[in-house]
Design an enzyme around this catalytic site. Structure first.
Site, mmCIF file in Angstrom:
data_model
loop_
_atom_site.group_PDB
_atom_site.id
_atom_site.type_symbol
_atom_site.label_atom_id
_atom_site.label_comp_id
_atom_site.label_asym_id
_atom_site.label_seq_id
_atom_site.Cartn_x
_atom_site.Cartn_y
_atom_site.Cartn_z
ATOM 1 N N ASP A 13 -14.470 -16.487 13.758
ATOM 2 C CA ASP A 13 -15.491 -16.085 12.807
ATOM 3 C C ASP A 13 -15.519 -17.158 11.712
ATOM 4 O OD1 ASP A 13 -17.342 -14.314 11.459
ATOM 5 O OD2 ASP A 13 -15.700 -13.820 10.099
ATOM 6 N N ASP A 15 -17.347 -16.733 7.948
ATOM 7 C CA ASP A 15 -17.343 -16.234 6.568
ATOM 8 C C ASP A 15 -16.112 -15.385 6.282
ATOM 9 O OD1 ASP A 15 -20.047 -17.146 5.586
ATOM 10 O OD2 ASP A 15 -20.664 -16.005 7.345
#
Length: 272
Positions: A13, A15
């Site tokens: 991922d 953020d």
């Protein structure tokens, strides 16, 4: 009792995991809604939109504001433009990000980013922190029919890497992303951020780490099948349900039996 199959790819991922974009999103998003008379800060602090695609997050914000789905259609473009501008001025790598990528390189693991941000934001962030060249594939939930916790973005990343899902591990900071990884039949390592810290739902993860640097630690290495120790499955059979607009609990379609942990890690669960 089944040995842990070594991983061949790591899907990250972005953020809150690789980069600290939370202040940017809060500043830009809160200001955009405040200009329309809505204070979304309390809603943001609950973590309700963590890990969601921009489309799904905006739908949640409209519901919170009491708006119709088509109200203020200019918001998405304005927020994306604001985030793109802000990341050029304020963006930092999360602790352990470079160490985690070095670890992947040392073990010949293919790498991808699978994020809920738009492709434009992902590319801008990775360019800003000098990490773009370290990823073979970059995938956005915005390009999928459904965002996390649906597994689509992770399955796309695995396909672009040319690696079967069962040989991928996802590294996530949000509960929605961990559920999406399990629904994709992938192992998942959680490095929780903000409201996700201490969330009991992270028991679904195969390992819960404090920072990305711990990905190179012996416990995580054993779970990934990257050391001489043989990991034996404990067959917990964790079920995951993914539904539109929410996450189902019991009765989900992904079981965790068969592959598990070789040595203790915090909050482990069986891998697919």
């Amino acid at each position: 009792m089944t040995p842990v199959e070594p991983v061949r790819a790591v899907i990250f991922d972005m953020d809150g995991l690789l980069v600290d974009t939370a202040p940017v999103w809060r500043q830009v998003g809160n200001s955009a809604f405040a200009a329309l008379g809505v204070d979304v800060a309390p809603f943001v602090e609950t973590g309700a939109v963590m890990g969601l695609s921009m489309e799904d997050a905006m739908a949640a914000f409209r519901t919170y504001a009491g708006w119709a789905p088509t109200d203020h259609p200019e918001l998405e473009a304005g927020i994306e433009a604001g985030v793109l501008a802000a990341i050029r001025a304020q963006l930092e790598l999360k602790p352990g990000a470079c160490e985690a990528l070095d670890f992947c390189d040392e073990h010949g693991l293919r790498t991808a980013v699978a994020s809920g941000s738009t492709t434009a934001i992902i590319e801008a962030v990775l360019a800003r922190v000098g990490l773009r060249a370290r990823f073979t594939a970059v995938c956005s939930s915005s390009d999928e029919p459904l965002g996390k916790p649906h597994p689509g973005v992770f399955l796309r990343a695995a396909a672009e890497l040319g690696v079967p899902a069962r040989q991928c591990v996802v590294v996530e900071d949000a509960v929605a992303g961990c559920i999406a990884a399990k629904a994709a039949c992938m192992r998942v390592v959680a490095v929780p951020e903000g409201p996700a810290v201490g969330d009991p739902r992270l028991a679904i993860a195969d390992a819960v780490l404090a920072t990305l640097a711990e990905l190179a630690g012996p416990a995580a290495r054993a779970m990934l099948g990257l050391c001489g120790e043989v990991g034996l499955g404990v067959g917990l059979g964790v079920g995951v349900g993914v539904g539109v607009g929410g996450v189902g609990g019991a009765g989900g379609g992904v079981g965790g039996a068969g592959v598990g942990r070789a040595s203790p890690v915090r909050s482990p669960a069986a891998a697919p």
